[in-house]
Scaffold this motif. Structure first.
Motif, PDB file in Angstrom:
ATOM      1  N   TYR A 228       0.823  -1.206   0.000  1.00  0.00           N
ATOM      2  CA  TYR A 228       0.000   0.000   0.000  1.00  0.00           C
ATOM      3  C   TYR A 228       0.859   1.258   0.000  1.00  0.00           C
ATOM      4  CZ  TYR A 228      -3.562  -3.378   1.106  1.00  0.00           C
ATOM      5  OH  TYR A 228      -4.394  -4.459   1.046  1.00  0.00           O
ATOM      6  N   GLY A 229       0.307   2.308  -0.579  1.00  0.00           N
ATOM      7  CA  GLY A 229       0.930   3.621  -0.571  1.00  0.00           C
ATOM      8  C   GLY A 229       0.089   4.541   0.292  1.00  0.00           C
ATOM      9  N   GLY A 230       0.449   4.658   1.556  1.00  0.00           N
ATOM     10  CA  GLY A 230      -0.312   5.505   2.469  1.00  0.00           C
ATOM     11  C   GLY A 230      -1.756   5.060   2.579  1.00  0.00           C
ATOM     12  N   ASN A 231      -2.667   6.043   2.594  1.00  0.00           N
ATOM     13  CA  ASN A 231      -4.094   5.720   2.714  1.00  0.00           C
ATOM     14  C   ASN A 231      -4.824   5.931   1.396  1.00  0.00           C
ATOM     15  OD1 ASN A 231      -4.021   8.519   2.598  1.00  0.00           O
ATOM     16  ND2 ASN A 231      -5.618   8.809   4.131  1.00  0.00           N
ATOM     17  N   ARG A 232      -4.049   5.875   0.269  1.00  0.00           N
ATOM     18  CA  ARG A 232      -4.693   6.183  -1.001  1.00  0.00           C
ATOM     19  C   ARG A 232      -4.432   5.222  -2.142  1.00  0.00           C
ATOM     20  NH1 ARG A 232      -2.973  10.822  -4.286  1.00  0.00           N
ATOM     21  NH2 ARG A 232      -1.213   9.905  -5.325  1.00  0.00           N
ATOM     22  N   SER A 233      -3.559   4.213  -1.959  1.00  0.00           N
ATOM     23  CA  SER A 233      -3.286   3.363  -3.118  1.00  0.00           C
ATOM     24  C   SER A 233      -2.836   1.952  -2.768  1.00  0.00           C
ATOM     25  CB  SER A 233      -2.219   4.012  -4.010  1.00  0.00           C
ATOM     26  OG  SER A 233      -0.985   4.088  -3.329  1.00  0.00           O
ATOM     27  N   ILE A 234      -3.024   1.090  -3.759  1.00  0.00           N
ATOM     28  CA  ILE A 234      -2.433  -0.250  -3.757  1.00  0.00           C
ATOM     29  C   ILE A 234      -1.328  -0.177  -4.793  1.00  0.00           C
ATOM     30  CG2 ILE A 234      -2.770  -2.687  -4.311  1.00  0.00           C
ATOM     31  CD1 ILE A 234      -5.739  -2.312  -3.522  1.00  0.00           C
ATOM     32  N   LEU A 235      -0.104  -0.497  -4.376  1.00  0.00           N
ATOM     33  CA  LEU A 235       1.056  -0.445  -5.259  1.00  0.00           C
ATOM     34  C   LEU A 235       1.294  -1.814  -5.874  1.00  0.00           C
ATOM     35  CD1 LEU A 235       3.408   1.611  -2.903  1.00  0.00           C
ATOM     36  CD2 LEU A 235       2.022   2.466  -4.813  1.00  0.00           C
ATOM     37  N   LEU A 236       1.593  -1.821  -7.168  1.00  0.00           N
ATOM     38  CA  LEU A 236       1.784  -3.076  -7.895  1.00  0.00           C
ATOM     39  C   LEU A 236       3.125  -3.058  -8.608  1.00  0.00           C
ATOM     40  CD1 LEU A 236      -1.826  -3.016  -9.280  1.00  0.00           C
ATOM     41  CD2 LEU A 236      -0.967  -4.632  -7.567  1.00  0.00           C
ATOM     42  N   ASP A 237       3.782  -4.209  -8.606  1.00  0.00           N
ATOM     43  CA  ASP A 237       5.093  -4.363  -9.231  1.00  0.00           C
ATOM     44  C   ASP A 237       4.906  -4.861 -10.655  1.00  0.00           C
ATOM     45  OD1 ASP A 237       7.633  -5.208 -10.058  1.00  0.00           O
ATOM     46  OD2 ASP A 237       8.139  -6.066  -8.112  1.00  0.00           O
ATOM     47  N   GLY A 238       5.430  -4.121 -11.613  1.00  0.00           N
ATOM     48  CA  GLY A 238       5.305  -4.491 -13.020  1.00  0.00           C
ATOM     49  C   GLY A 238       5.952  -5.812 -13.377  1.00  0.00           C
ATOM     50  N   ALA A 239       6.847  -6.312 -12.542  1.00  0.00           N
ATOM     51  CA  ALA A 239       7.528  -7.572 -12.811  1.00  0.00           C
ATOM     52  C   ALA A 239       6.779  -8.781 -12.242  1.00  0.00           C
ATOM     53  CB  ALA A 239       8.945  -7.532 -12.233  1.00  0.00           C
ATOM     54  N   ARG A 240       5.725  -8.531 -11.510  1.00  0.00           N
ATOM     55  CA  ARG A 240       4.974  -9.626 -10.872  1.00  0.00           C
ATOM     56  C   ARG A 240       3.582  -9.747 -11.480  1.00  0.00           C
ATOM     57  NH1 ARG A 240       6.869 -10.884  -5.158  1.00  0.00           N
ATOM     58  NH2 ARG A 240       5.163 -12.294  -5.542  1.00  0.00           N
ATOM     59  N   PRO A 241       2.991 -10.932 -11.397  1.00  0.00           N
ATOM     60  CA  PRO A 241       1.614 -11.101 -11.901  1.00  0.00           C
ATOM     61  C   PRO A 241       0.626 -10.240 -11.102  1.00  0.00           C
ATOM     62  CG  PRO A 241       2.621 -13.232 -11.391  1.00  0.00           C
ATOM     63  CD  PRO A 241       3.549 -12.174 -10.879  1.00  0.00           C
TER      64      PRO A 241
END
Length: 133
Positions: free
Chosen positions: A93-106
Motif C-alpha cells: 500500500y501507498g499511504g491511505n490512497r493506493s495499492i502499489l503493484l510491481d510491473g515484474a509480478r503477476p
C-alpha cells in the motif's frame, strides 16, 4: 483513452490494460453498480459509477517515482485502503490512497477484484458484504 495508454512504456501498458479489464469485469459482475464512466481525473485514467453513484472513484497510473511500479488509487478520505489492509495484508500500500503493484509480478487478481468491488459499492451500503457474481 487510447492515447493515454499508448504513452506508457510497453510492459507497463500491458499491466495497466489488464487492470482496466479487471475493473470493468468486476463492475459488470456486481448488481447495482451500472455502467462505468472512464475519464481523466487528476491526470489519471479514472473509473466512476456516474450512472448509479454506487461507488468511489478508482484511478490507475504508473508510479512516477518508480519506473516499474503502477498503482490503483482510491479517494484518501474514505476508509477503503484501511479496509483493504485488514482484508488483504499481502498487498503493498501507498499511504491511505493506493495499492502499489510491481510491473515484474503477476497481477494479484483475486485480492484486487475484492478491493475494486468494495470501492465500486462504497456508497451502496458500507456495512453490507459485497458479492461478485
Amino acid at each position: 483513452m487510447a492515447a493515454i495508454f499508448s504513452s506508457y512504456p510497453r510492459p507497463l501498458r500491458a499491466k495497466l490494460l489488464a487492470l482496466r479489464r479487471l475493473i470493468f469485469d468486476t463492475a459488470s459482475a456486481i448488481e447495482g453498480v451500472g455502467a462505468l464512466e472512464e475519464a481523466i481525473k487528476w491526470g489519471q485514467v479514472s473509473y466512476l459509477t456516474s450512472e448509479t453513484k454506487s461507488g468511489s472513484t478508482i484511478r490507475i497510473d504508473q508510479v512516477k517515482s518508480a519506473a516499474n511500479q503502477y498503482a490503483v488509487y482510491f479517494h484518501c478520505q474514505t476508509n477503503l485502503v484501511e479496509t483493504f489492509r485488514e482484508l488483504h495484508p499481502e498487498l503493498t500500500y501507498g499511504g491511505n490512497r493506493s495499492i502499489l503493484l510491481d510491473g515484474a509480478r503477476p497481477l494479484p487478481k483475486r485480492a484486487l477484484r475484492h478491493c475494486v468491488a468494495l470501492a465500486l459499492t462504497y456508497h451502496l451500503d458500507k456495512h453490507k458484504n459485497t458479492r461478485i457474481r
